[in-house]
Design a protein around this motif. Structure first.
Motif, short mmCIF file in Angstrom:
data_model
loop_
_atom_site.label_atom_id
_atom_site.label_comp_id
_atom_site.label_asym_id
_atom_site.label_seq_id
_atom_site.Cartn_x
_atom_site.Cartn_y
_atom_site.Cartn_z
N GLN A 42 0.62 -1.67 -0.14
CA GLN A 42 -0.11 -0.33 0.71
C GLN A 42 1.03 1.21 0.14
N THR A 84 -4.85 3.09 -13.99
CA THR A 84 -5.60 1.70 -13.93
C THR A 84 -5.90 1.06 -15.14
N THR A 103 2.12 -4.56 -14.37
CA THR A 103 2.74 -3.96 -13.31
C THR A 103 4.19 -3.53 -13.00
N ARG A 109 -4.27 -0.49 -10.45
CA ARG A 109 -4.37 -1.93 -10.41
C ARG A 109 -5.71 -1.81 -11.75
N GLN A 111 -8.63 -3.83 -14.08
CA GLN A 111 -9.77 -4.29 -13.85
C GLN A 111 -10.28 -4.87 -15.31
N ARG A 132 -3.68 -12.51 -9.09
CA ARG A 132 -2.99 -11.77 -8.23
C ARG A 132 -1.57 -11.64 -7.64
N PRO A 148 -0.07 -4.17 -7.19
CA PRO A 148 -1.66 -3.01 -8.09
C PRO A 148 -2.44 -4.06 -7.96
N GLU A 149 -4.16 -4.00 -7.69
CA GLU A 149 -5.79 -4.19 -7.58
C GLU A 149 -5.74 -5.37 -8.92
N VAL A 150 -6.16 -6.66 -8.80
CA VAL A 150 -6.98 -7.43 -9.99
C VAL A 150 -7.98 -7.67 -9.49
N LEU A 151 -8.99 -6.65 -10.33
CA LEU A 151 -10.92 -6.64 -9.86
C LEU A 151 -11.37 -7.42 -10.69
#
Length: 237
Positions: A42, A84, A103, A109, A111, A132, A148-151
């Motif tokens: 973070q 994003t 990344t 992130r 999406q 992830r 990074p978030e992987v949504l």
């Protein structure tokens, strides 16, 4: 010799690691007394020392003498505003390759999207977990402080964004580097092998998306998003 980096849930004076992190330490042939760099994914990062290392468990002690701003100069590894990557589902290992490179290129992130011409209509829970993990490993290796978030996938019509959204579209005239001012977050949208349908493009433009060109050549679905992100990175350094 570069110092090894370890992902932890949070920064604390004493950190207890589980089997997955211990395997990483063992693969790196680290021992008690060795120093590592820990990061929470973070933005927090600090040096630490391995106090205990045994099968399935490790204890690290944070170097409190380094102060809260340790490694602050490394914040430059992130883009001036969050980026994003919104990308249509792709078959096979293509998504993993894109997530790994995205990344490294600094996205905040990823999406995943279901589109009219998408190569796949859904993604299994285990594959999402793997993506992830790919993002986490790529963040560790590229020395980023943010993972990074992987949504999970959602229909293109439900995609929302902050700031500006740019979409790769053949025939567009605008060039991505000419649009970047880093005054707000950016979303980069890339479609499947078959491209977006006319209805999808019309809907995106009606909602404020900006079409951009990637040059005179037609790029593959796994190449186009990385070309866009490469242009973003070059502009944001």
């Amino acid at each position: 010799m570069s110092i090894h980096r370890v992902r932890v849930p949070e920064l604390a004076a004493r950190l207890v690691l589980g089997p997955q992190e211990v395997r990483h330490l063992q693969v790196m042939r680290l021992r008690p007394g060795d120093r590592v760099q820990v990061f929470d994914g973070q933005g927090g990062e600090a040096p630490a020392e391995i106090a205990e290392l045994e099968e399935g468990r490790a204890v690290l002690t944070l170097d409190l003498t380094a102060g809260p701003d340790a490694g602050a100069a490394d914040l430059g590894r992130e883009t001036p505003q969050p980026v994003t990557l919104a990308i249509a589902l792709l078959k096979g290992d293509k998504l993993a390759d894109v997530v790994r490179a995205a990344t490294e290129l600094g996205v905040a992130r990823v999406q995943l999207l279901v589109t009219a011409h998408a190569d796949a209509r859904e993604i299994g829970a285990q594959k999402l977990v793997r993506l992830r993990r790919v993002a986490e490993e790529a963040a560790r290796q590229s020395r980023r402080r943010v993972v990074p978030e992987v949504l999970g996938p959602l229909p293109l019509a439900r995609l929302t964004w902050e700031g500006r959204l740019v979409v790769a579209h053949p025939g567009a005239e605008a060039r991505l580097p000419d649009l970047l001012d880093w005054a707000a977050p950016l979303t980069v949208l890339s479609g499947p092998e078959g491209g977006f349908s006319e209805t999808e493009i019309a809907g995106l433009l009606a909602r404020g998306a900006v079409p951009v060109t990637l040059g005179p050549r037609i790029l593959r679905a796994e190449t186009a998003p990385l070309a866009m992100l490469g242009a973003v990175v070059a502009t944001g350094v």
